[in-house]
Scaffold this motif. Structure first.
Motif, PDB file in Angstrom:
ATOM      1  N   ARG A 100      89.715  96.241  39.739  1.00 11.91           N
ATOM      2  CA  ARG A 100      88.733  97.383  39.927  1.00 11.91           C
ATOM      3  C   ARG A 100      89.612  98.668  39.238  1.00 11.91           C
ATOM      4  O   ARG A 100      88.782  99.429  38.519  1.00 11.91           O
ATOM      5  N   GLU A 168      81.665  95.814  36.222  1.00 12.06           N
ATOM      6  CA  GLU A 168      82.457  96.888  36.907  1.00 12.06           C
ATOM      7  C   GLU A 168      81.398  97.461  38.153  1.00 12.06           C
ATOM      8  O   GLU A 168      81.738  97.411  39.399  1.00 12.06           O
ATOM      9  N   ARG A 169      80.327  97.490  37.760  1.00  6.97           N
ATOM     10  CA  ARG A 169      79.077  97.630  39.046  1.00  6.97           C
ATOM     11  C   ARG A 169      79.045  96.715  40.106  1.00  6.97           C
ATOM     12  O   ARG A 169      79.045  96.621  41.218  1.00  6.97           O
ATOM     13  N   HIS A 172      82.261  96.643  41.875  1.00  6.03           N
ATOM     14  CA  HIS A 172      82.116  97.632  43.263  1.00  6.03           C
ATOM     15  C   HIS A 172      81.093  97.571  44.476  1.00  6.03           C
ATOM     16  O   HIS A 172      81.356  97.755  45.606  1.00  6.03           O
ATOM     17  N   HIS A 175      82.598  94.923  46.430  1.00  5.50           N
ATOM     18  CA  HIS A 175      83.495  95.649  47.250  1.00  5.50           C
ATOM     19  C   HIS A 175      82.887  96.456  48.522  1.00  5.50           C
ATOM     20  O   HIS A 175      83.285  96.337  49.558  1.00  5.50           O
TER      21      HIS A 175
END
Length: 180
Positions: A100, A168-169, A172, A175
């Motif tokens: 990340r 990336e989205r 995240h 997560h």
């Protein structure tokens, strides 16, 4: 120089030098010309691939190193306190956080490599910029050809940055979902 000290900028001139050294320099080494590698190293395509791979691997190694170092020490200590060590600690704590942390920087490096492929035309490799130069020399339409070439590079970088942003989205969101 300001109060913050000298500013460092990333330059792609080392890549140009690497392309020249690999394509023109390795041919000067006689034992190499008589080795099994010579059929590959005499071709501009493989020399460009080798130079791009060496260059991006150096930058990528630094990105990975920085991402791993950016993992908070207290998270590693918490994992060790839970009894994790070795591979389990890396798999569950260090690598996900480092991924990340470093993904955005690696996305920038991937985009820089797309743009750096234009340097391959220096060694007679016909790629996008090389094709543009050939078209310009035959049609004398400089602006139109460079506008189309720029639009192609823009589209490639847009697609690449969008793909990295989506990834990336997703990381995240995954997560945040796991923390809730």
């Amino acid at each position: 120089m300001d109060r913050e000290g000298p500013r460092r900028t990333v330059s792609r001139h080392p890549l140009l030098l690497q392309i020249f050294l690999i394509y023109y320099g390795l041919g000067q080494i006689a034992p190499l010309r008589h080795s099994a590698l010579w059929p590959f190293l005499r071709e501009p395509y493989w020399c460009a691939i080798l130079a791009l791979a060496l260059n991006t691997s150096a930058y990528t190694a630094e990105i990975i190193r920085g991402a791993v170092q950016a993992v908070p020490a207290h998270e590693i200590e918490a994992g060790r306190a839970c009894g994790m060590s070795g591979f389990l600690l890396r798999r569950r704590i260090i690598w996900p956080i480092a991924l990340r942390q470093g993904l955005a920087v690696y996305g920038s490096e991937a985009i820089l490599m797309i743009k750096a492929t234009s340097l391959a035309s220096i060694i007679t490799l016909t790629e996008l910029t090389g094709i543009a130069h050939k078209l310009i020399s035959s049609t004398y339409r400089v602006f139109e050809i460079f506008i189309v070439t720029g639009a192609i590079y823009l589209a490639l970088t847009f697609l690449m940055s969008t793909a990295f942003a989506l990834f990336e989205r997703q990381l995240h969101a995954h997560h945040a979902h796991r923390r809730a």
